[in-house]
Design a protein around this motif. Structure first.
Motif, short mmCIF file in Angstrom:
data_model
loop_
_atom_site.label_atom_id
_atom_site.label_comp_id
_atom_site.label_asym_id
_atom_site.label_seq_id
_atom_site.Cartn_x
_atom_site.Cartn_y
_atom_site.Cartn_z
N ASN A 83 -0.84 18.25 -29.70
CA ASN A 83 -1.64 17.15 -28.24
C ASN A 83 -1.58 16.19 -27.70
O ASN A 83 -2.53 15.72 -27.91
CB ASN A 83 -2.80 18.22 -29.09
N TYR A 89 -3.22 4.79 -27.17
CA TYR A 89 -4.76 4.39 -27.45
C TYR A 89 -5.39 4.56 -27.76
O TYR A 89 -6.45 3.47 -27.38
CB TYR A 89 -4.73 6.34 -27.00
N PHE A 144 -2.03 18.19 -35.55
CA PHE A 144 -3.32 19.41 -35.68
C PHE A 144 -1.86 20.01 -35.99
O PHE A 144 -0.22 20.61 -35.09
CB PHE A 144 -3.89 19.56 -34.26
N ARG A 196 -12.41 9.08 -39.36
CA ARG A 196 -11.35 9.02 -38.56
C ARG A 196 -10.12 7.73 -38.33
O ARG A 196 -8.89 8.55 -38.11
CB ARG A 196 -11.94 9.88 -37.82
N LYS A 197 -10.45 6.49 -38.10
CA LYS A 197 -9.36 5.51 -37.82
C LYS A 197 -8.91 5.36 -39.60
O LYS A 197 -7.74 5.18 -39.37
CB LYS A 197 -10.17 3.99 -38.27
N ARG A 250 0.96 8.01 -32.76
CA ARG A 250 -0.16 8.14 -32.01
C ARG A 250 -1.23 7.94 -33.58
O ARG A 250 -2.01 6.86 -33.02
CB ARG A 250 -0.78 9.05 -31.40
N VAL A 274 -7.90 20.71 -28.37
CA VAL A 274 -7.25 20.17 -28.97
C VAL A 274 -7.49 18.68 -28.35
O VAL A 274 -6.88 17.70 -29.33
CB VAL A 274 -5.71 20.98 -28.93
N GLN A 275 -7.81 18.38 -27.22
CA GLN A 275 -7.25 17.02 -26.74
C GLN A 275 -9.24 16.69 -27.52
O GLN A 275 -9.02 15.37 -27.61
CB GLN A 275 -7.82 17.02 -25.18
N ARG A 301 -12.45 8.10 -21.97
CA ARG A 301 -11.11 7.77 -21.44
C ARG A 301 -9.76 9.42 -21.45
O ARG A 301 -8.73 8.67 -21.56
CB ARG A 301 -10.85 6.95 -23.46
N VAL A 302 -10.21 10.12 -22.42
CA VAL A 302 -9.65 11.51 -23.04
C VAL A 302 -9.52 12.17 -21.65
O VAL A 302 -8.91 12.79 -21.30
CB VAL A 302 -9.15 11.47 -24.65
N PHE A 331 -0.90 11.58 -20.49
CA PHE A 331 -0.71 10.12 -20.26
C PHE A 331 1.15 10.42 -20.53
O PHE A 331 1.45 11.12 -21.26
CB PHE A 331 -1.57 9.16 -20.99
N MET A 370 -14.40 16.91 -39.70
CA MET A 370 -13.42 17.25 -38.83
C MET A 370 -14.60 18.93 -38.22
O MET A 370 -15.07 19.15 -37.06
CB MET A 370 -12.05 17.79 -38.04
N GLU A 414 -16.13 7.65 -26.22
CA GLU A 414 -14.70 7.33 -25.73
C GLU A 414 -13.87 8.42 -25.54
O GLU A 414 -13.10 8.36 -24.50
CB GLU A 414 -14.25 6.45 -26.80
N PHE A 416 -1.95 13.42 -25.38
CA PHE A 416 -2.89 13.63 -24.04
C PHE A 416 -2.35 13.36 -23.29
O PHE A 416 -1.03 12.84 -22.63
CB PHE A 416 -3.38 11.92 -23.84
N VAL A 465 -16.50 7.57 -37.01
CA VAL A 465 -15.56 6.53 -36.18
C VAL A 465 -14.58 6.51 -37.10
O VAL A 465 -13.14 6.21 -37.12
CB VAL A 465 -15.61 5.61 -35.00
N GLU A 494 -9.95 17.33 -30.27
CA GLU A 494 -10.67 17.31 -31.22
C GLU A 494 -8.95 15.94 -31.47
O GLU A 494 -9.19 15.21 -32.52
CB GLU A 494 -9.61 18.12 -31.46
N GLY A 495 -7.69 15.34 -30.97
CA GLY A 495 -7.10 14.72 -30.74
C GLY A 495 -7.60 13.10 -30.50
O GLY A 495 -7.50 12.17 -31.21
N GLY A 496 -8.51 13.05 -29.50
CA GLY A 496 -9.31 11.31 -29.94
C GLY A 496 -9.73 11.45 -30.52
O GLY A 496 -10.55 10.06 -31.61
N LEU A 497 -11.00 12.54 -31.23
CA LEU A 497 -11.54 11.93 -31.90
C LEU A 497 -11.44 11.65 -33.88
O LEU A 497 -11.29 11.10 -33.94
CB LEU A 497 -12.16 13.41 -31.73
N ALA A 498 -9.81 12.48 -33.95
CA ALA A 498 -8.95 12.46 -35.41
C ALA A 498 -8.31 10.91 -34.84
O ALA A 498 -8.02 11.16 -36.29
CB ALA A 498 -8.23 13.69 -35.03
N LEU A 499 -8.89 10.54 -33.70
CA LEU A 499 -8.01 9.24 -34.20
C LEU A 499 -8.20 7.82 -34.13
O LEU A 499 -8.14 6.96 -34.22
CB LEU A 499 -7.21 9.62 -31.88
N GLY A 500 -9.77 8.79 -34.13
CA GLY A 500 -10.83 7.22 -34.22
C GLY A 500 -12.07 7.11 -33.31
O GLY A 500 -12.38 5.60 -33.21
N LEU A 501 -11.90 7.59 -32.02
CA LEU A 501 -12.55 7.27 -30.45
C LEU A 501 -14.06 7.80 -30.66
O LEU A 501 -14.36 9.25 -31.86
CB LEU A 501 -11.43 7.96 -29.91
N SER A 502 -14.92 7.69 -30.40
CA SER A 502 -16.48 7.97 -30.75
C SER A 502 -16.39 9.21 -30.04
O SER A 502 -15.00 9.76 -28.75
CB SER A 502 -17.41 6.84 -29.86
N ARG A 503 -17.53 9.73 -29.56
CA ARG A 503 -17.27 10.96 -29.17
C ARG A 503 -17.14 10.26 -27.44
O ARG A 503 -17.05 10.63 -27.22
CB ARG A 503 -19.26 11.61 -29.20
#
Lengths: 294, 252
Positions: free
Chosen positions: B96, B108, B92, B85-86, B161, A162-163, A180-181, B100, B54, A176, B98, B82, A165-174
């Motif tokens: 989830n 982030y 979800f 998704r921005k 977020r 889920v982390q 970074r996560v 931090f 996704m 990143e 992070f 990318v 997915e969270g990163g990708l869904a935020l518009g981070l590249s694979r």
């Protein structure tokens, strides 16, 4: 027998087995420490060895062990990290990655004496590196790489999907997301793996006998120019480590206090590895706390 | 007449040979909340996950048909996932955050995009957390771990977020099904606040939730879109017999 008694018997049996294991461990540790710790002194830990007289130390061997460990880690960690990230985060399941995984598994179960002989033939003889720290570090890399790669892969696995997915869904590249996560989240566990594998490398003897050599020429600790032959940093000099030293004294030591030196060296080795283990736990926990609560 | 921000035409999705979406035609106007409802396995979550690609992460998925975001084909060969998704963020089922601090969680996306101005970041953190209706609860411990929060607070931090990267569309995949009723109603209140500024698409198992917050509701069954209409009509006067049966609790 009803299920309650069965339960009691099972628990009793498991306690017994666990107790037996702990007992063996304590007896071994106790024996090594009791016979070895009285030999320890500042002189013993720092003085160079003597071949025929009593009163020699293990200073050079101790330094060699750490130097080799650091070199081996510097070479193997980046490669292992890259391999683990590729295998776990990027690679799709196909014949290629299956082959790589199988190769890693086979490599990690190779007897270390085989790794040592391979290192002798390839690095020492073929590449003309001679009995040297560099040959030893390469051999240790071969020994350590598969273990480290698997341990890092396991660390990445502990970070929940889920982390990702969270990163990708935020518009981070694979990349990143991974760098970074996922990596920061996995750092404590990776660190623990690195330190534990450092303990194994530190105690390794068989892979080094034929690569880093069995002699420990006296070093000039005032000379830090890595190109001078007596400099501690020279990677081309032969370098017997503590673990190899123990093996050698016990098989062909001719100094009068060989037994005492061997006991003392064993104690130093065991204490160092214990310290690695405690450091791994402590740092891992601390780092995790720090990373997760800023 | 509002503008359609997202359109799907004849969308089919296959997991291997199994057809999970059987030709979905569904469009979304700008702003407001659309709820996707239907029995388990009807394809509503699968559909939601096609909207920000996704499903790309799952092997053996084949997708045909067109999804257009502001006229641009999301599945065009040169589409930038990318960037997509921005603009189309996602929350979800399982909160989830992070591992931090709360502060770091919210900024982030921006920080990785290269934003360094401390004042600007501070402002974004406060704005996003306020929008997600969790600011008052966390403002005194922004630098503590987000994992120490309750599930409901974590979920709202996750919403913050997503808001921080200023998306146009927010997809939510059963965001309250892992939460207690109080936390759920806080999330619902949060979404009602956001509906004037964002296009929100939410998958929910909870029919009451759909009827409380959604402007429009779409009913899915067996990989097909059965009916979509104003929420009031779906619940009071559904056009389709299957919808009526589902709403009145005859199955699902």
């Amino acid at each position: 027998m009803n299920s309650k008694t069965q339960n009691k018997v099972a628990i009793g049996g498991l306690y017994g087995i666990a107790g037996f294991v702990v007992l063996i461990l304590l007896a071994l540790l106790g024996f090594i420490l009791v016979s070895g710790v009285p030999q320890l002194s500042w002189h013993f830990l720092t003085a160079p060895g003597k071949a025929f007289l009593k009163g020699g130390g293990v200073g050079v061997q101790l330094f060699n062990s750490f130097y080799l460990l650091i070199l081996a880690m510097l070479i193997s960690f980046p490669i292992a990290l890259g391999a683990a990230i590729y295998l776990y985060e990027y690679a799709k399941d196909n014949w290629l990655t299956t082959t790589i995984r199988t190769a890693i598994e086979i490599l990690s179960s190779l007897p270390s004496v085989v790794v040592g002989l391979f290192g002798f033939l390839f690095f020492v003889v073929k590449l003309h590196l001679g009995f040297s720290i560099l040959s030893g570090a390469f051999a240790l890399t071969f020994f350590n790489l598969p273990l480290l790669a698997r341990s890092i892969e396991d660390s990445l696995r502990t970070v929940s999907d889920v982390q990702r997915e969270g990163g990708l869904a935020l518009g981070l590249s694979r990349w990143e997301t991974v760098s970074r996560v996922i990596l920061p989240a996995a750092v404590p566990s990776i660190l623990t793996g690195v330190i534990l594998s450092a303990g194994r490398v530190f105690g390794e003897a068989a892979a080094l006998i034929y690569t880093a050599g069995q002699s420990a020429p006296a070093l000039n600790f005032a000379d830090w120019n890595p190109f001078n032959i007596s400099s501690p940093l020279n990677p081309m000099r032969p370098a017997e480590t503590l673990a190899v030293h123990i093996w050698k004294i016990n098989s062909e030591g001719i100094m009068p206090d060989a037994k005492a030196i061997s006991s003392g060296s064993s104690a130093v080795l065991v204490i160092a590895i214990l310290l690695f283990n405690f450091a791994a736990r402590y740092l891992g926990k601390r780092l995790y706390k720090r990373l997760t609560s800023a | 007449m509002k503008e359609e921000i997202l359109t799907t035409q004849d969308l089919h999705l296959y997991y291997g040979d199994k057809e999970a979406l059987k030709g979905i035609n569904l469009n979304f106007d700008e702003k407001g909340i659309t709820a996707l409802i239907g029995p388990s396995g009807c394809g509503k979550s699968t559909y939601l996950r096609t909207l920000n690609r996704m499903n790309d992460l799952i092997p053996n998925v084949t997708i045909t048909g067109t999804i257009k975001f502001k006229g641009n084909d999301l599945y065009a060969p040169n589409a930038d996932t990318v960037q997509i998704r921005k603009e189309i963020g996602m929350v979800f089922q399982q909160p989830n955050p992070f591992p931090f601090s709360i502060y770091d969680n919210v900024i982030y996306g921006l920080r990785i995009a290269g934003e360094k101005d401390k004042e600007k970041l501070d402002a974004v953190v406060e704005k996003s957390l306020r929008q997600a209706a969790v600011w008052d609860e966390v403002k005194d411990h922004l630098h503590e771990s987000a994992l120490a929060l309750s599930g409901g607070q974590q979920q709202r931090v996750c919403i913050a977020r997503v808001l921080a990267v200023s998306p146009e569309i927010i997809l939510l995949d059963e965001p309250t099904s892992a939460l207690d009723p109080v936390s759920s109603s806080q999330i619902e209140a949060t979404l009602l606040n956001l509906r004037h500024d964002y296009t929100i698409i939410i998958v929910t198992h909870n029919l009451q939730q759909a009827s409380r917050i959604a402007d429009r509701t779409a009913f899915f069954m067996n990989g097909e879109l059965i009916e979509v209409d104003q929420t009031k009509n779906i619940f009071m006067n559904p056009a389709n017999k299957q919808t009526e049966d589902y709403i009145s609790g005859r199955f699902g």
